[in-house]
Design an enzyme around this catalytic site. Structure first.
Site, PDB file in Angstrom:
ATOM      1  N   HIS A 168     -18.680  -9.008   5.952  1.00 54.67           N
ATOM      2  CA  HIS A 168     -17.332  -8.485   6.166  1.00 54.67           C
ATOM      3  C   HIS A 168     -16.676  -9.235   7.316  1.00 54.67           C
ATOM      4  O   HIS A 168     -17.223  -9.292   8.412  1.00 54.67           O
ATOM      5  CB  HIS A 168     -17.373  -6.987   6.488  1.00 54.67           C
ATOM      6  CG  HIS A 168     -16.011  -6.387   6.681  1.00 54.67           C
ATOM      7  ND1 HIS A 168     -15.707  -5.572   7.739  1.00 54.67           N
ATOM      8  CD2 HIS A 168     -14.869  -6.487   5.954  1.00 54.67           C
ATOM      9  CE1 HIS A 168     -14.443  -5.186   7.655  1.00 54.67           C
ATOM     10  NE2 HIS A 168     -13.914  -5.735   6.578  1.00 54.67           N
ATOM     11  N   HIS A 169     -15.517  -9.825   7.043  1.00 53.56           N
ATOM     12  CA  HIS A 169     -14.734 -10.521   8.060  1.00 53.56           C
ATOM     13  C   HIS A 169     -13.376  -9.844   8.193  1.00 53.56           C
ATOM     14  O   HIS A 169     -12.411 -10.227   7.527  1.00 53.56           O
ATOM     15  CB  HIS A 169     -14.528 -11.989   7.685  1.00 53.56           C
ATOM     16  CG  HIS A 169     -15.750 -12.831   7.780  1.00 53.56           C
ATOM     17  ND1 HIS A 169     -15.813 -14.117   7.279  1.00 53.56           N
ATOM     18  CD2 HIS A 169     -16.963 -12.588   8.329  1.00 53.56           C
ATOM     19  CE1 HIS A 169     -17.019 -14.625   7.513  1.00 53.56           C
ATOM     20  NE2 HIS A 169     -17.730 -13.702   8.141  1.00 53.56           N
ATOM     21  N   GLU A 170     -13.293  -8.821   9.015  1.00 54.33           N
ATOM     22  CA  GLU A 170     -11.992  -8.244   9.347  1.00 54.33           C
ATOM     23  C   GLU A 170     -11.360  -9.129  10.423  1.00 54.33           C
ATOM     24  O   GLU A 170     -11.933  -9.314  11.490  1.00 54.33           O
ATOM     25  CB  GLU A 170     -12.129  -6.810   9.842  1.00 54.33           C
ATOM     26  CG  GLU A 170     -10.831  -6.202  10.349  1.00 54.33           C
ATOM     27  CD  GLU A 170      -9.709  -6.275   9.320  1.00 54.33           C
ATOM     28  OE1 GLU A 170      -8.684  -6.911   9.638  1.00 54.33           O
ATOM     29  OE2 GLU A 170      -9.862  -5.719   8.220  1.00 54.33           O
TER      30      GLU A 170
ATOM     31  N   GLU B 115      -7.486  -6.866  -2.715  1.00 59.54           N
ATOM     32  CA  GLU B 115      -7.002  -5.479  -2.650  1.00 59.54           C
ATOM     33  C   GLU B 115      -5.501  -5.505  -2.907  1.00 59.54           C
ATOM     34  O   GLU B 115      -5.061  -5.331  -4.022  1.00 59.54           O
ATOM     35  CB  GLU B 115      -7.331  -4.877  -1.288  1.00 59.54           C
ATOM     36  CG  GLU B 115      -6.924  -3.424  -1.158  1.00 59.54           C
ATOM     37  CD  GLU B 115      -6.943  -2.961   0.283  1.00 59.54           C
ATOM     38  OE1 GLU B 115      -7.336  -1.815   0.527  1.00 59.54           O
ATOM     39  OE2 GLU B 115      -6.539  -3.747   1.166  1.00 59.54           O
TER      40      GLU B 115
ATOM     41  N   GLU C  13       0.821  -1.207   0.000  1.00 59.39           N
ATOM     42  CA  GLU C  13       0.000   0.000   0.000  1.00 59.39           C
ATOM     43  C   GLU C  13       0.861   1.266   0.000  1.00 59.39           C
ATOM     44  O   GLU C  13       0.832   2.069   0.925  1.00 59.39           O
ATOM     45  CB  GLU C  13      -0.950  -0.016   1.197  1.00 59.39           C
ATOM     46  CG  GLU C  13      -1.978  -1.150   1.100  1.00 59.39           C
ATOM     47  CD  GLU C  13      -2.915  -1.216   2.297  1.00 59.39           C
ATOM     48  OE1 GLU C  13      -2.569  -0.680   3.376  1.00 59.39           O
ATOM     49  OE2 GLU C  13      -4.002  -1.809   2.173  1.00 59.39           O
TER      50      GLU C  13
ATOM     51  N   GLU D 193      -9.431   3.907  -0.541  1.00 59.06           N
ATOM     52  CA  GLU D 193      -9.521   4.361   0.849  1.00 59.06           C
ATOM     53  C   GLU D 193      -8.421   5.355   1.186  1.00 59.06           C
ATOM     54  O   GLU D 193      -8.594   6.224   2.059  1.00 59.06           O
ATOM     55  CB  GLU D 193      -9.464   3.169   1.802  1.00 59.06           C
ATOM     56  CG  GLU D 193      -8.181   2.379   1.760  1.00 59.06           C
ATOM     57  CD  GLU D 193      -8.248   1.110   2.590  1.00 59.06           C
ATOM     58  OE1 GLU D 193      -7.191   0.513   2.831  1.00 59.06           O
ATOM     59  OE2 GLU D 193      -9.350   0.711   2.995  1.00 59.06           O
TER      60      GLU D 193
END
Length: 720
Positions: A430-432, A519, A184, A525
């Site tokens: 959503h599984h963070e 991602e 990132e 973001e």
């Protein structure tokens, strides 16, 4: 600096090549030579008679007696390495020319056409054999190491891979710094000779970060720039089929323009634990005189195995919105339900805590998103922050951080699913994991079972933070196998996976098509966290996207954040029209419209393109491209006669003429053009756009203007 080869040296190389194994591409434009020099394996790659990669070493170093020590692997003596003392004992040749249909893809069929050379090498003193397998395509080279099962090579531990990519000239490069845990970063553009001097300024902070000095990540885009009538050369270095093996970085020798593979270590510093028979990932080199042909290459996917699933009917493209962006912009929402800072899952009673009043994943708000999705024909709604544990989820090195089945008091799973299904919309779970992979694996079955019971067929996973098991890295062998276990388990429940903060894709969507997107790079973001440079989205398709789809999450219409907070000076580095162009330029069968519904409601005329644009394709044409500058792409929708065109530019305004010769002859199309307005500018006037319609044929051309960090989009529908 490396000197240009003299004619005398070329003559010596020609003599040495007499004993080399030669492999040509099907069209004859590529030649690969393999040879042993004093027992050391080398390869050499030519394109149209000119050297692309000069003699480069192959091989692996092993740990002595499989001995390891925490953070001390580089100080341990090498074992009986697999990089020298070889003799060639056999060679085998093969070829293939086939078309195969991706479950989801950029074209209806991909062509897999190559010639293959497998060289069997033996170390007489150790009586150990390895195979180096080369496949030469019309767009480049792929090669890997294979280890047959044998008496003297059953188990071994890799200390490092010594694969080299040595170039005879300085190249322009588009790169991000090597890191075992994240990609990132904003890309840096420089000559290879400048990487070492620019490396220290090439990164900012990240939630999990383990940098590798003077090394870069792959896929790596390179260019030989020329003058006069000589044609440039575009080169892409990457890897394919990363399975049961760590992902790699590329060490840089800036003085000699060379790169060497650097594998991601595990918690003990070792790189790979191998049991024969075994293979490594493919190392890939894509080469062309045209940047457009690099983007069009499907070699990385061709080097992966066909899908192992007999039934893929449950895998489908998804266009979605989500309770997500409002947690990034000022004053609009949070993931956590309350403000306590010490949560014990299964013990903390949220019904007795005071709600903070900002929790976004509440029943009323989610129903609004469902209503918007239904009204505008979207497939699904992602909801983040629905489950207990967000109050202390990050930065605590906490293993039992989420259970993935227990919702907050204001999120009614059954009611919301029933409501969504009544409106022909699905929810995306959503599984963070907070990077606690061990915890997630324990909860996979109950979590996927819950999803199945309530009609969820897609999950967004996340791995923010430092990995647990502690000391492991996002790209180490253990985590590569973890991502695979998640995808395998999801397939048992017929669930599609969109992984975030995971390893970058390496073409595995061919073999495991339910791994629908990832991602693994700097996405939208970051437009709320310091911004992405205007050239970022003109580089990503040449780097990160080469191995598979990215969930970039485009679609920002409200780019200036003083709309939410008068004191904010932040803004996204894009025009509104550029956001439309990204839906075509950046391929993904999973596409989000990331902005808030209210912002789309204010620009429904521009929003129409997001509603119309397809996300799965029968054909793709790269009209024009230059990494770091611009990309223009046309795509034909799957099972339809509709085409869509998109273009984006960097910080420079540009004019481009769209040539519609890709359209079917004899047909007329209604073109709807969405372009930057006359006074559009990503800093001063990002929401200025112009929409108009025009009838076109395959003989038509339309000139479009792209503002600074701007773009355009065109939808084309046949006139019956």
């Amino acid at each position: 600096m490396k000197l240009i080869k003299t004619s005398a040296l070329l003559a010596l190389l020609s003599v040495a090549a007499i004993n080399a194994q030669l492999l040509k591409s099907p069209d004859g434009k590529f030649e690969m030579n393999f040879q042993l020099k004093n027992g050391v394996p080398y390869y050499h790659l030519n394109y149209k008679g000119k050297t692309v990669i000069e003699d480069s070493k192959l091989g692996l170093r092993l740990l002595k007696d499989n001995t390891i020590a925490f953070d001390n692997v580089n100080k341990l003596p090498d074992g009986k390495n697999l990089n020298s003392d070889f003799e060639k004992i056999a060679e085998n040749r093969d070829s293939k020319n086939e078309n195969w249909a991706p479950v989801l893809g950029e074209k209806k069929y991909y062509t897999n056409h190559y010639n293959e050379l497998s060289v069997t090498l033996n170390q007489p003193n150790e009586d150990r054999k390895i195979i180096v397998k080369f496949r030469l395509f019309n767009d480049g080279l792929g090669f890997r190491y294979e280890f047959p099962q044998q008496k003297n090579l059953n188990y071994f531990v890799v200390k490092e891979e010594d694969t080299e990519f040595n170039f005879p000239y300085d190249l322009k490069s588009w790169w991000v710094p090597a890191d075992y845990d994240t990609q990132e970063y904003k890309p840096t553009t420089s000559l290879v000779s400048q990487i070492s001097t620019k490396w220290e300024s090439s990164f900012d902070s990240n939630a999990s970060q383990t940098l590798v000095k003077n090394a870069v990540q792959s896929p790596l885009m390179l260019k030989k720039e020329v003058s006069g009538k000589e044609k440039p050369l575009y080169i892409n270095l990457a890897e394919a089929a990363v399975i049961n093996y760590p992902a790699s970085q590329l060490e840089v020798d800036s003085e000699n323009f060379d790169f060497k593979t650097h594998l991601t270590p595990d918690a003990q510093g070792a790189k790979g634990y191998m049991q024969t028979p075994a293979v490594t990932p493919w190392r890939t080199v894509i080469v062309s005189e045209k940047a457009e042909e690099v983007l069009d290459s499907k070699m990385i996917f061709n080097l992966n195995e066909p899908t192992k699933y007999t039934d893929t009917s449950w895998i489908h493209p998804v266009k979605y919105i989500g309770v997500w962006w409002q947690m990034f912009v000022p004053n609009r929402g949070t993931w956590n339900y309350t403000n306590i800072d010490n949560v014990h899952l299964g013990v903390t009673d949220y019904s007795k805590t005071k709600p903070n009043g900002t929790h976004a994943a509440n029943n009323d708000n989610v129903k609004k998103y469902i209503d918007f999705a239904s009204k505008h024909g979207f497939d699904a709604v992602l909801v983040e922050g629905w489950n207990e544990g967000w109050e202390d989820w990050f930065g605590k090195s906490k293993e039992f951080v989420f259970d993935f089945i227990t919702p907050y008091p204001d999120f009614d799973i059954k009611m919301l699913n029933d409501y969504a299904h009544s409106k022909n919309v699905k929810l995306i779970m959503h599984h963070e994991t907070s990077a606690s992979a061990t915890n997630y694996e324990r909860w996979l079955d109950p979590a996927f079972k819950l999803m199945k019971e309530h009609g969820y067929d897609a999950v967004k996973t996340g791995y923010v933070g430092n990995i647990i098991p502690r000391g492991e890295h996002h790209y180490s062998q253990w985590m590569i196998n973890h991502y695979q276990r998640v995808v395998d388990k999801a397939a048992e429940y017929k669930i599609m996976v969109n992984s975030h903060e995971s390893v970058r894709p390496s073409g595995l969507s061919r073999t495991y098509p339910n791994w629908i997107a990832a991602e693994a790079a700097r996405g939208t973001e970051f437009e709320a966290m310091g911004g992405n440079n205007p050239d970022h989205t003109t580089i990503l398709p040449f780097t990160r996207f080469m191995g598979g789809p990215m969930d970039y999450t485009p679609g920002i219409f409200q780019t200036q954040y003083n709309y939410y907070d008068a004191n904010s000076k932040n803004f996204a580095n894009t025009t509104l029209a550029k956001q439309l162009g990204l839906y075509v330029v950046m391929y993904s069968p999973l596409q989000m419209a990331c902005d808030l519904p209210e912002n789309y409601e204010r620009h429904l005329d521009a929003f129409q393109f997001i509603k119309d644009v397809a996300v799965d394709w029968d054909d793709t044409k790269i009209l024009s491209a230059e990494p770091g500058d611009y990309i223009h792409t046309a795509r034909k929708a799957k099972g339809s006669e509709n085409w869509f065109v998109g273009g984006v530019t960097d910080e420079n305004a540009r004019d481009f003429t769209v040539d519609f010769s890709f359209l079917e002859k004899g047909k007329k199309y209604e073109a709807t053009i969405y372009e930057d307005g006359k006074n559009a500018d990503y800093v001063k006037n990002p929401q200025a756009y112009h929409i108009y319609k025009k009838v076109v044929t395959n003989g038509s051309k339309i000139k479009v203007h792209l503002a600074r960090s701007g773009g355009y989009a065109i939808s084309l529908k046949p006139i019956k």
